[in-house]
Design an enzyme around this catalytic site. Sequence first.
Site, PDB file in Angstrom:
ATOM      1  N   ASP A 246       0.824  -1.203   0.000  1.00  0.00           N
ATOM      2  CA  ASP A 246       0.000   0.000   0.000  1.00  0.00           C
ATOM      3  C   ASP A 246       0.869   1.270   0.000  1.00  0.00           C
ATOM      4  O   ASP A 246       1.808   1.378   0.787  1.00  0.00           O
ATOM      5  CB  ASP A 246      -0.850  -0.019   1.283  1.00  0.00           C
ATOM      6  CG  ASP A 246      -1.707   1.206   1.419  1.00  0.00           C
ATOM      7  OD1 ASP A 246      -2.636   1.353   0.623  1.00  0.00           O
ATOM      8  OD2 ASP A 246      -1.426   2.030   2.313  1.00  0.00           O
TER       9      ASP A 246
ATOM     10  N   GLU B 227       2.008  -0.551  -4.994  1.00  0.00           N
ATOM     11  CA  GLU B 227       1.125   0.545  -5.419  1.00  0.00           C
ATOM     12  C   GLU B 227       1.936   1.828  -5.365  1.00  0.00           C
ATOM     13  O   GLU B 227       2.383   2.242  -4.299  1.00  0.00           O
ATOM     14  CB  GLU B 227      -0.078   0.686  -4.491  1.00  0.00           C
ATOM     15  CG  GLU B 227      -1.009   1.792  -4.997  1.00  0.00           C
ATOM     16  CD  GLU B 227      -1.727   2.565  -3.909  1.00  0.00           C
ATOM     17  OE1 GLU B 227      -1.305   2.519  -2.746  1.00  0.00           O
ATOM     18  OE2 GLU B 227      -2.724   3.219  -4.233  1.00  0.00           O
TER      19      GLU B 227
HETATM   20  O1  TEU Z   1      -3.868   4.741  -1.588  1.00  0.00           O
HETATM   21  C1  TEU Z   1      -2.651   5.447  -1.878  1.00  0.00           C
HETATM   22  C2  TEU Z   1      -3.006   6.882  -2.140  1.00  0.00           C
HETATM   23  O2  TEU Z   1      -4.113   7.275  -1.913  1.00  0.00           O
HETATM   24  C3  TEU Z   1      -2.024   7.847  -2.673  1.00  0.00           C
HETATM   25  O3  TEU Z   1      -0.942   7.157  -3.254  1.00  0.00           O
HETATM   26  C4  TEU Z   1      -2.740   8.673  -3.735  1.00  0.00           C
HETATM   27  O4  TEU Z   1      -3.254   7.738  -4.677  1.00  0.00           O
HETATM   28  C5  TEU Z   1      -1.832   9.619  -4.454  1.00  0.00           C
HETATM   29  O5  TEU Z   1      -1.106  10.341  -3.561  1.00  0.00           O
HETATM   30  C6  TEU Z   1      -2.667  10.548  -5.329  1.00  0.00           C
HETATM   31  O6  TEU Z   1      -2.362  10.346  -6.630  1.00  0.00           O
HETATM   32  C7  TEU Z   1      -3.709   3.701  -0.634  1.00  0.00           C
HETATM   33  C8  TEU Z   1      -5.030   2.978  -0.495  1.00  0.00           C
HETATM   34  O7  TEU Z   1      -5.385   2.408  -1.755  1.00  0.00           O
HETATM   35  C9  TEU Z   1      -6.075   3.969  -0.019  1.00  0.00           C
HETATM   36  O8  TEU Z   1      -7.376   3.368   0.044  1.00  0.00           O
HETATM   37  C10 TEU Z   1      -5.670   4.460   1.360  1.00  0.00           C
HETATM   38  O9  TEU Z   1      -6.577   5.471   1.776  1.00  0.00           O
HETATM   39  C11 TEU Z   1      -4.244   5.040   1.327  1.00  0.00           C
HETATM   40  O10 TEU Z   1      -3.303   4.239   0.621  1.00  0.00           O
HETATM   41  C12 TEU Z   1      -3.719   5.155   2.756  1.00  0.00           C
HETATM   42  O11 TEU Z   1      -3.502   3.854   3.265  1.00  0.00           O
END
Ligand code: TEU
Length: 542
Positions: A201, A266
């Site tokens: 994540d 991710e």
């Molecule tokens: O998401 C990651 C996230 O939100 C950031 O990388 C965001 O996408 C970026 O800064 C904007 O382009 C993950 C999970 O998928 C999400 O549901 C959570 O809220 C978040 O991390 C925190 O754990």
Amino acid sequence: DGTAEWWRGAVLYQVYPRSFQDSDGDGVGDLPGLIDRLDHIADLGVDAIWVCPFYPSPQRDFGYDISDHCAVDPAFGRLEDVDRLIAAAHTRGLRVLLDLVGGHTSDRHPWFAASRRNREAPTGDWYVWADPRPDGTPPNNWLSVFGGPAWTWEPRRRQYYLHHFLSTQPALNLHNPAVQDALLGIAEFWLERGVDGFRLDALDFFTHDPELRDNPANPPPDGSVPAKLFGMQRHDHDMIQPGTKPVLRRLRALLDRYPGRATLGEVSSQDGAYRRIAGYTEGRDHLHMAYTLRPLRHGFDHPTVSALLSDAIATCERGWPCFSFSNHDVERAASRWAPGGQPDPRMTRLLLALLLSLPGSACLYQGEELGLPEAVLREADIRDPFGLTYWPEFKGRDGSRTPMPWRGDLPHAGFTTPRSTPWLPVAETHYDLSVSEQEMAPDSTLAFTRSLLRLRRDEPALRHGEAESLGLPAPLFGFAREAAGRRITLLFNLSGGAVALPPELSEGLTPLIGPSVAARSLPAWGFAVLAEAETAVMVMSP
Ligand code: TEU
């Protein structure tokens, strides 16, 4: 298949368990419910499931704020249910990846409860604490993805702590080897229970610039220029903070002790080109796969979608991207990519064909196999007030998180019992697209997804083949996949109007899907998957 590199070319099905199937009538999906629905996933022909968090959590960020990484929140079931899920998935030839949220915990985690009370606590340095500036303001200009400063004051320590997301999600200090040990301990706990890997994540937020330098992308606080909401860190590097590399190396060394395990990183905050992923998925000391938010953000109206896809194809020369067009954080692709937001089933199928034929691996988000559009929710139904301020027009996350529609003829589409109230309502538009409705229609999106996955499984070129962009003029996008001497040509019309096919496409191509090139054109949102005449074996309608 049983090979150690099963993940190359794999299709992962992302399950958001809170909205998949509720088995105990509390309106929240759970692990027993997921186990009951595994046949639906296995019948698609995917290779693995990625299960979003089900760990104990105050649920402020719906499970991404974790207070115990090695247990199951009672709302989702018990630890034994995870064992049952893994066994039931393996029986069906499905591997299981869990979400490893390594960059932060909930503020209710015992580690943080101790750390915030006392600098001398054993976990005193497990989070990112910093003294205020002389004028009492936060140590720098970093901002949170959820808006506002990335720092919150803790009076008991008279210091600020860092949070890239909610203030109830304090960032772990992964520069600290003890924290790295704890993270590896979590991974080992689940590996010992038989999981096949992890989705990491928010990997690009795992560590931070230890000098806490201001982010040059964020202007002075006078608000004259809108700050880059998530550009809170100095991205002197290409995608992942330098401090994260040793963490990845240690995690990779652990996974290599469990043959056949894999990681999916991710990497969202970097709108970086796919090529950058290559740097983190090619070596033995990093990730196996990675995805960025990039294709999750845009639509066909985006001027660079063809460049994005060509770029993604180029990545596979060195690294291993995983493509994902929808997930629990962004508007469902069937709506996001639709012109004027009105989903067009032809475009939805083109998206599925594109997702499942691009090189690399792919993530299919629950409901994408049904062609679900974004749910439109009443204000009163919004549960995620933070939304994610990814970009100005972003509409929040609830619309992609509504419960899976299983039965078009039942209350709550069979997600939960008639008398219970689901945590989010099933979208009105989803009843007619439910699994039961589509099972009865041979030309349904569900049937089409299954046939695409069957073609991908039966055509090694679509799973492992080298990819080459054909450099066709927009709105055409075309590429070829080749393996073991068999070349598959894929043509996509990324527009709502018919488009002529370039004459140079040889007549010697036989359609596996869609019209033959003899048609000399593709209809609106049309596409064709073609093989050399002598080797074509299957013809399918789109
Ligand atoms: O998401 C990651 C996230 O939100 C950031 O990388 C965001 O996408 C970026 O800064 C904007 O382009 C993950 C999970 O998928 C999400 O549901 C959570 O809220 C978040 O991390 C925190 O754990």
